[in-house]
Design a protein around this motif. Sequence first.
Motif: not given
Length: 174
Positions: A22-27, A36-40, A70-79
């Motif tokens: 899960v990404n701690a996303a911005n809007a 967000a920076g680390a995941l991107h 990333l070593p995962n299937r998906h990223v879920i982005h949450c604001l």
Amino acid sequence: MTAKVECLQGDIANQPDIDAVVNAANALLRPGGGVAGALHRAAGPELDRACRTLAPIQPGEAVITEAFNLPNRHVIHCLGPVHGRDTPEAKLLADCYRNALELAERQGLASIAFPALSAGAFGYPLAEAARVALTTVQETLPRCPGIERVRFVLFDAGSAKLFQDTLDSLDQTL
């Protein structure tokens, strides 16, 4: 079967045994600092391109992309909510966790890793963020029978201990 909930210190961008992080996303779902920076950075520029078609999102909302490098299937982005600005804060923060879990369930994912949403640059007090996160996950998991593991990946040992202690105290009240 009851899902396993675990709390550990680590790097959210290096969770190879997890289906979705899960990404701690911005809007605008753009690269930034923190999670967000680390995941991107780890996912590569394709993640930014995939996110552009989904933005903007509102506090509490969750959207999903591929994970690319990333070593995962998906990223879920949450604001998550900005503490002191987005209200009602606790409901919006709980919505992030609930919506992410339900999205993972719909996608057939068995495991998900969360950071401490809103507890970094968005200023949410860590102890309260942990309580909302862990309570919401425990309340939501019975409706997500396909999810076998939920991991909270915290940046430092103190945060990991606080989350683990909060989880332990909630488990004692069940």
